[in-house]
Design a protein around this motif. Structure first.
Motif, PDB file in Angstrom:
ATOM      1  N   SER A  73       0.830  -1.201   0.000  1.00 24.48           N
ATOM      2  CA  SER A  73       0.000   0.000   0.000  1.00 24.48           C
ATOM      3  C   SER A  73       0.863   1.249   0.000  1.00 24.48           C
ATOM      4  O   SER A  73       2.046   1.219   0.365  1.00 24.48           O
ATOM      5  N   SER A  74       0.248   2.352  -0.397  1.00 27.47           N
ATOM      6  CA  SER A  74       0.867   3.659  -0.217  1.00 27.47           C
ATOM      7  C   SER A  74       0.525   4.153   1.185  1.00 27.47           C
ATOM      8  O   SER A  74      -0.132   3.448   1.957  1.00 27.47           O
ATOM      9  N   ASP A 109      -1.398   9.941   1.834  1.00 22.92           N
ATOM     10  CA  ASP A 109      -1.240  10.386   0.452  1.00 22.92           C
ATOM     11  C   ASP A 109      -2.578  10.853  -0.113  1.00 22.92           C
ATOM     12  O   ASP A 109      -3.655  10.449   0.355  1.00 22.92           O
ATOM     13  N   TYR A 142      -4.826   7.309  -1.884  1.00 17.63           N
ATOM     14  CA  TYR A 142      -4.408   6.119  -1.141  1.00 17.63           C
ATOM     15  C   TYR A 142      -4.656   4.855  -1.969  1.00 17.63           C
ATOM     16  O   TYR A 142      -5.727   4.679  -2.555  1.00 17.63           O
ATOM     17  N   TYR A 143      -3.656   3.998  -2.006  1.00 10.55           N
ATOM     18  CA  TYR A 143      -3.762   2.762  -2.778  1.00 10.55           C
ATOM     19  C   TYR A 143      -3.346   1.583  -1.900  1.00 10.55           C
ATOM     20  O   TYR A 143      -2.312   1.625  -1.240  1.00 10.55           O
ATOM     21  N   LYS A 182       1.246  -1.342  -9.012  1.00 11.38           N
ATOM     22  CA  LYS A 182       0.590  -0.380  -9.884  1.00 11.38           C
ATOM     23  C   LYS A 182       1.570   0.739 -10.202  1.00 11.38           C
ATOM     24  O   LYS A 182       2.089   1.389  -9.287  1.00 11.38           O
ATOM     25  N   VAL A 218       2.478   4.434  -8.263  1.00 10.15           N
ATOM     26  CA  VAL A 218       2.194   4.424  -6.831  1.00 10.15           C
ATOM     27  C   VAL A 218       3.508   4.441  -6.044  1.00 10.15           C
ATOM     28  O   VAL A 218       4.425   3.668  -6.343  1.00 10.15           O
ATOM     29  N   ARG A 219       3.593   5.308  -5.057  1.00 12.15           N
ATOM     30  CA  ARG A 219       4.770   5.373  -4.198  1.00 12.15           C
ATOM     31  C   ARG A 219       4.486   4.508  -2.968  1.00 12.15           C
ATOM     32  O   ARG A 219       3.881   4.954  -1.999  1.00 12.15           O
ATOM     33  N   PHE A 220       4.917   3.257  -3.040  1.00 14.21           N
ATOM     34  CA  PHE A 220       4.579   2.283  -2.000  1.00 14.21           C
ATOM     35  C   PHE A 220       5.299   2.633  -0.696  1.00 14.21           C
ATOM     36  O   PHE A 220       6.493   2.922  -0.664  1.00 14.21           O
TER      37      PHE A 220
END
Length: 418
Positions: free
Chosen positions: A293-294, A298, A301-302, A333, A336-338
């Motif tokens: 996840s990020s 953020d 949010y992912y 993905k 996305v900045r994990f």
């Protein structure tokens, strides 16, 4: 008779073992990525340093009192824990290591050998201090829950000097009257709040309640806790030492990850850690949870997760890491900045009672896994690893205040000059 031996502020105490210059100073230890305070030594506690507070919020308070700050040195803690447990194991005929700093003891054939449990408790404390320089509290009780209560008294209540024994109704009453109901082993925050609303504030008041009414209002587990406080043993030794039903390895990154291969390496590392823990308790993984996840802070949010089910349960690191690689496209993905990822064994099976599949070969290869664990245990974790774990340190957590790994890294071994 049962006993619980528990180290005093284990992480903070471990930092003082090989650094005598800070033994009389306040010390705190931070969580992963130097986020929050997770351990506070007794000296720092007397200064009012709170636990589980974000480091950046009370940085000024730590500097004001000259508190020594350390990052979590898991390699050092694990080695000192093993040494401490080996010493403890010499004093009983059955031992269960409950956590990294807690160990339950069962004395089956000691009734005629030990006349003074207080004295025996101090012998255990002196031996541990002499061989590891770790302070511990020792609690004896006629049930595991009473041993846990006695340990609480030994460490946190005045007048017990590190050892407490609950072997009668009077000794139980003396300790339980001084314990908050929320400090009882097995009583969670929600249950303690409900009890407080009913005027039940300490452990002794709780122990006087009717077991049947407690079962109706809460659960059979809470009823067992109450009975244990009254000296009626409800937890068998196997219940206390029950294997974990789920095993997770998860951590936030020291810096954000945007590369697919770096995310795979991070997930693979977590998978290898889970595999090792699974093998340690002779279990097999049937279902594996993989997620990343990020940051929830953020703008977008992912979070994505995937549950992988194995046709045949396995503890082979090759199988686990192969499963992670196969679902990586479902999780990663672009853009996305994990910030965080992890792996969890969410359905475990016992190797002893494994149900084989007639049409699926067993690829667990226990000899290979035993060799892998043996080499890593001897020469340090990560000495041997699978290729998908990679060599990049990009995803490693931030540890700016890390002390030397005195017992597990050749360059950090203490040097004595005469």
């Amino acid at each position: 008779m049962y006993a619980l031996v528990d180290a005093v502020s284990f992480y903070a105490s471990a930092e003082k073992v090989f650094d005598p210059s800070i033994r009389n100073k306040p010390v705190v230890v931070l969580t992963n990525n130097d986020g929050c305070i997770c351990a506070v030594c007794p000296i720092a506690r007397r200064l009012g340093i709170p636990k589980f507070e974000p480091y950046f919020k009370i940085k000024w308070l730590l500097q004001k009192h000259g508190v020594v700050v350390r990052s979590s040195n898991y390699e050092l803690y694990a080695d000192l824990s093993e040494k401490m447990m080996n010493v403890i194991g010499r004093f009983c005929d059955d031992q269960y290591i409950y956590s990294i700093d807690e160990s339950f003891l069962l004395f089956k054939n000691y009734d005629n050998l030990i006349k003074d449990w207080h004295k025996y408790g101090h012998e255990i404390r002196r031996a541990i201090w002499k061989e590891t320089k770790l302070p511990v509290g020792v609690g004896f009780g006629t049930t595991p829950t009473l041993a846990k209560a006695a340990n609480h008294a030994a460490k946190k209540l005045p007048g017990y000097n590190g050892v407490s024994v609950i072997d009668s109704k009077n000794s139980a009453k003396e300790v339980l009257q001084k314990m908050d109901v929320g400090d009882i082993w097995g009583i969670g925050r929600k249950i303690s709040k409900r009890l407080n609303l009913q005027g039940i504030n300490n452990a002794f008041q709780f122990s006087r309640l009717d077991p049947k009414s407690i079962r109706r209002e809460f659960s059979v587990v809470t009823e067992r806790t109450l009975n244990e406080l009254n000296g009626l043993s409800c937890l068998s030794w196997d219940d206390v030492r029950e294997d974990k039903r789920e095993i997770f390895s998860t951590r936030s990154f020291g810096q954000r990850i945007v590369d697919k291969h770096a995310l795979q390496a991070a997930l693979s590392k977590h998978g290898a850690i889970v595999c090792k823990k699974v093998r340690q308790q002779s279990s097999l993984v049937k279902k594996l949870l993989i997620f990343a996840s990020s940051s929830p802070h953020d703008d977008f949010y992912y979070k994505q997760s995937f549950v992988y089910e194995f046709p045949v349960a396995s503890d082979n690191s090759c199988d686990i890491l192969s499963a992670i690689s196969s679902v990586l496209d479902e999780i990663f993905k672009p853009g996305v900045r994990f910030y965080r990822c992890g792996v969890g064994a969410v359905q475990l099976e016992s190797r002893q009672f494994q149900q084989s599949d007639l049409f699926m070969p067993d690829n667990s290869n226990p000899q290979l896994m035993k060799c892998l664990d043996k080499i890593n245990n001897r020469y340090g974790q990560g000495t041997l690893k699978l290729g998908s774990e990679g060599k990049s340190e990009e995803f490693q957590m931030r540890r700016e205040f890390l002390s030397p790994q005195f017992t597990s890294n050749w360059k950090d071994i203490p040097k004595i000059r005469c």
